[in-house]
Every structure is written in structure tokens, then in C-alpha cells.
Design an enzyme around this catalytic site. Structure first.
Site, PDB file in Angstrom:
ATOM      1  N   LYS A   1      50.151  40.156  36.386  1.00  0.00           N
ATOM      2  CA  LYS A   1      49.002  40.981  36.075  1.00  0.00           C
ATOM      3  C   LYS A   1      49.017  42.273  36.870  1.00  0.00           C
ATOM      4  CE  LYS A   1      46.567  36.767  36.465  1.00  0.00           C
ATOM      5  NZ  LYS A   1      45.535  36.027  37.149  1.00  0.00           N
TER       6      LYS A   1
ATOM      7  N   GLU B   1      56.176  47.863  36.202  1.00  0.00           N
ATOM      8  CA  GLU B   1      55.893  46.882  37.258  1.00  0.00           C
ATOM      9  C   GLU B   1      55.073  47.527  38.372  1.00  0.00           C
ATOM     10  OE1 GLU B   1      55.265  44.101  38.241  1.00  0.00           O
ATOM     11  OE2 GLU B   1      57.014  42.985  38.949  1.00  0.00           O
ATOM     12  N   ASP B   2      54.310  46.698  39.079  1.00  0.00           N
ATOM     13  CA  ASP B   2      53.473  47.229  40.167  1.00  0.00           C
ATOM     14  C   ASP B   2      54.288  47.618  41.390  1.00  0.00           C
ATOM     15  OD1 ASP B   2      54.103  44.555  40.783  1.00  0.00           O
ATOM     16  OD2 ASP B   2      52.049  43.964  41.252  1.00  0.00           O
TER      17      ASP B   2
ATOM     18  N   ASP C   1      59.955  44.837  45.474  1.00  0.00           N
ATOM     19  CA  ASP C   1      60.027  44.375  46.858  1.00  0.00           C
ATOM     20  C   ASP C   1      61.466  43.924  47.124  1.00  0.00           C
ATOM     21  OD1 ASP C   1      58.775  43.628  49.335  1.00  0.00           O
ATOM     22  OD2 ASP C   1      58.569  41.579  48.638  1.00  0.00           O
TER      23      ASP C   1
ATOM     24  N   PHE D   1      51.633  44.925  53.588  1.00  0.00           N
ATOM     25  CA  PHE D   1      51.082  44.271  52.415  1.00  0.00           C
ATOM     26  C   PHE D   1      49.925  45.095  51.856  1.00  0.00           C
ATOM     27  CE2 PHE D   1      49.156  41.327  49.566  1.00  0.00           C
ATOM     28  CZ  PHE D   1      50.255  40.680  49.027  1.00  0.00           C
ATOM     29  N   VAL D   2      50.075  45.515  50.604  1.00  0.00           N
ATOM     30  CA  VAL D   2      49.073  46.404  50.009  1.00  0.00           C
ATOM     31  C   VAL D   2      48.332  45.739  48.856  1.00  0.00           C
ATOM     32  CG1 VAL D   2      50.224  48.538  50.715  1.00  0.00           C
ATOM     33  CG2 VAL D   2      50.839  47.483  48.524  1.00  0.00           C
TER      34      VAL D   2
ATOM     35  N   ASP E   1      47.281  42.365  44.114  1.00  0.00           N
ATOM     36  CA  ASP E   1      46.357  41.363  44.648  1.00  0.00           C
ATOM     37  C   ASP E   1      46.849  40.732  45.924  1.00  0.00           C
ATOM     38  OD1 ASP E   1      48.531  39.802  43.453  1.00  0.00           O
ATOM     39  OD2 ASP E   1      47.226  38.074  43.711  1.00  0.00           O
TER      40      ASP E   1
HETATM   41  P1  IMP Z   1      60.218  40.984  44.212  1.00  0.00           P
HETATM   42  O1  IMP Z   1      60.636  40.049  43.130  1.00  0.00           O
HETATM   43  O2  IMP Z   1      60.562  40.458  45.593  1.00  0.00           O
HETATM   44  O3  IMP Z   1      60.697  42.403  44.028  1.00  0.00           O
HETATM   45  O4  IMP Z   1      58.635  40.943  44.250  1.00  0.00           O
HETATM   46  C1  IMP Z   1      57.849  41.690  43.447  1.00  0.00           C
HETATM   47  C2  IMP Z   1      56.475  41.049  43.373  1.00  0.00           C
HETATM   48  O5  IMP Z   1      55.989  40.661  44.673  1.00  0.00           O
HETATM   49  C3  IMP Z   1      55.453  42.041  42.870  1.00  0.00           C
HETATM   50  O6  IMP Z   1      55.373  42.031  41.465  1.00  0.00           O
HETATM   51  C4  IMP Z   1      54.178  41.562  43.525  1.00  0.00           C
HETATM   52  O7  IMP Z   1      53.565  40.584  42.733  1.00  0.00           O
HETATM   53  C5  IMP Z   1      54.611  40.912  44.811  1.00  0.00           C
HETATM   54  N1  IMP Z   1      54.388  41.803  45.984  1.00  0.00           N
HETATM   55  C6  IMP Z   1      55.327  42.276  46.821  1.00  0.00           C
HETATM   56  N2  IMP Z   1      54.789  43.045  47.785  1.00  0.00           N
HETATM   57  C7  IMP Z   1      53.452  43.064  47.551  1.00  0.00           C
HETATM   58  C8  IMP Z   1      52.340  43.709  48.222  1.00  0.00           C
HETATM   59  O8  IMP Z   1      52.453  44.438  49.229  1.00  0.00           O
HETATM   60  N3  IMP Z   1      51.110  43.491  47.658  1.00  0.00           N
HETATM   61  C9  IMP Z   1      50.914  42.708  46.559  1.00  0.00           C
HETATM   62  N4  IMP Z   1      51.931  42.099  45.915  1.00  0.00           N
HETATM   63  C10 IMP Z   1      53.189  42.261  46.409  1.00  0.00           C
HETATM   64 MG    MG Z   2      53.563  40.989  40.385  1.00  0.00          MG
END
Ligand code: IMP
Ligand code: MG
Length: 184
Positions: A47, A103-104, A107, A156-157, A163
Site C-alpha cells: 500500500k 514504489e514508495d 531499501d 526509518f521514515v 507506514d
Molecule cells: P526492500 O525490499 O528491502 O527494498 O524493502 C522495501 C520495502 O521496505 C518498502 O516497500 C517498505 O515497505 C519497507 N521500508 C523500508 N524502509 C522503510 C522506511 O523507512 N519506512 C517505511 N517502510 C520502509
Molecule cells: Mg512497501
């Protein structure tokens, strides 16, 4: 102009509504130029991307189709299972389509690396990634967004779709969550 008081769980505001709006507009204008004459399928990842997605697509002038996916990743924090779990799949077929994943935040890169591979495997003719935030220092997978609004530090944002425990997605700005909120 309406002013928002900062949520009590925020340590500070990282990006204001105004900063976000102007950068999202720039990114959308770049996408708009790059996809003229095409009919991309714009895929929002639920979401976290919804607020960014809504602001972004409203700036596009070519014909577009909107679709959504929900995935869970075991890629960050915990030991990766090496598999992306699809909780809601697309309605549309991606075969032969130009896909833009929205995507938001990127990470570790686990989610987007897997998602891009999956959509290419399904026969998309191109897959590009537009992300609001990029925690570049955290990258573990070989993937980079094609359109990136902001680089951020490893904090962490929350807000503007993002969220913590399903809270704070509706905040109109992006804030740094107080450590005491997730450490208690
Ligand atoms: P990745 O698969 O490790 O790149 O993670 C991406 C997902 O981690 C994002 O779509 C978010 O849901 C979550 N995420 C990573 N960092 C944050 C943050 O600082 N705040 C909120 N969600 C985060
Ligand atoms: Mg996400």
C-alpha cells in the site's frame, strides 16, 4: 495555506508537502517525456505507494492503464527466503507492455529486483522503476530505480504512504519516526 502540526511520534519532518509535490512533478514530467506515443501500464505496489502513485499518474498526459500488486518481502531485516510472496496480482497481462513500477521506497532492493525479474519473465517489453525514496546505502540487490525522487539516509521514515505497523500513511509529509516508538 493550511499548515500541519507535526505528529507527536515524528522526530522531525524530512520532506515537506511542498518539497514532495515539486519533486514528484519533475519526475512525472520526465516520465511523460520518455513515454510519449506509448501506452504504459503503471503498476502501484500496495500500500506504500498509493499517495505517490495518485500524485504521479495525474501528471501523465499519454494514455495509461493503472494496475496494482501487493507483495510481501522477507528480504529486509530478516533472513531472506529468496522468494517474493504475491498477495494480490495484476489484473492486466503484462505481455508486450511497457511497465512502470511505482514504489514508495527502495531499501535492500529485494522487492524491486524480484518484481522486475518476474514481470520481465512474464513477457513485458520493458520494465522501469519509479520510486519516491531511495536508501542507497542499504542496497543488497543489484537494482537501481530509473526515476528517483529523493535519496535518504538510513532512518526509518513515515508518511505520504509509508507506514510503521500500518500507522501514519496518511500524513501529508515524510517524517523520521522517533526511535522510542519502535524500540519500546
Ligand atoms: P526492500 O525490499 O528491502 O527494498 O524493502 C522495501 C520495502 O521496505 C518498502 O516497500 C517498505 O515497505 C519497507 N521500508 C523500508 N524502509 C522503510 C522506511 O523507512 N519506512 C517505511 N517502510 C520502509
Ligand atoms: Mg512497501
Amino acid at each position: 495555506m493550511q499548515t500541519h502540526t507535526m505528529h507527536q511520534d515524528c522526530e522531525r519532518i524530512l520532506l515537506t508537502e511542498e518539497q514532495i509535490n515539486s519533486r514528484v512533478r519533475e519526475i512525472a514530467e520526465a516520465v511523460d517525456r520518455d513515454y510519449q506515443g506509448k501506452n504504459p501500464l503503471v503498476v502501484g505496489i500496495l500500500k506504500g505507494s498509493i499517495i505517490f502513485y495518485a500524485d504521479f499518474v495525474r501528471r501523465l498526459t499519454m494514455p495509461v492503464e493503472l494496475d496494482f500488486m501487493a507483495v510481501s518481502s522477507y528480504g529486509s531485516g530478516t533472513v531472506s527466503s529468496g522468494k517474493l510472496k504475491i498477495r494480490k496480482d495484476l489484473d492486466r497481462d503484462v505481455k508486450g507492455r511497457d511497465v512502470i513500477i511505482v514504489e514508495d521506497i527502495i531499501d535492500s532492493g529485494f522487492t524491486l529486483a524480484n518484481l522486475k525479474a518476474l514481470l520481465m519473465e512474464r513477457g513485458a517489453s520493458s520494465v522501469r522503476i519509479a520510486t519516491l525514496l531511495n536508501k542507497a546505502a542499504r542496497r543488497e540487490y543489484d537494482i537501481a530505480p530509473d526515476y528517483n525522487c529523493f535519496y535518504i539516509e538510513n532512518e526509518f521514515v513515515i508518511g505520504y504512504g509509508l507506514d510503521y505497523n500500518e500507522q501514519y500513511r496518511h500524513l501529508p509529509y515524510i517524517g523520521v519516526l522517533k526511535r522510542e516508538v519502535y524500540e519500546k
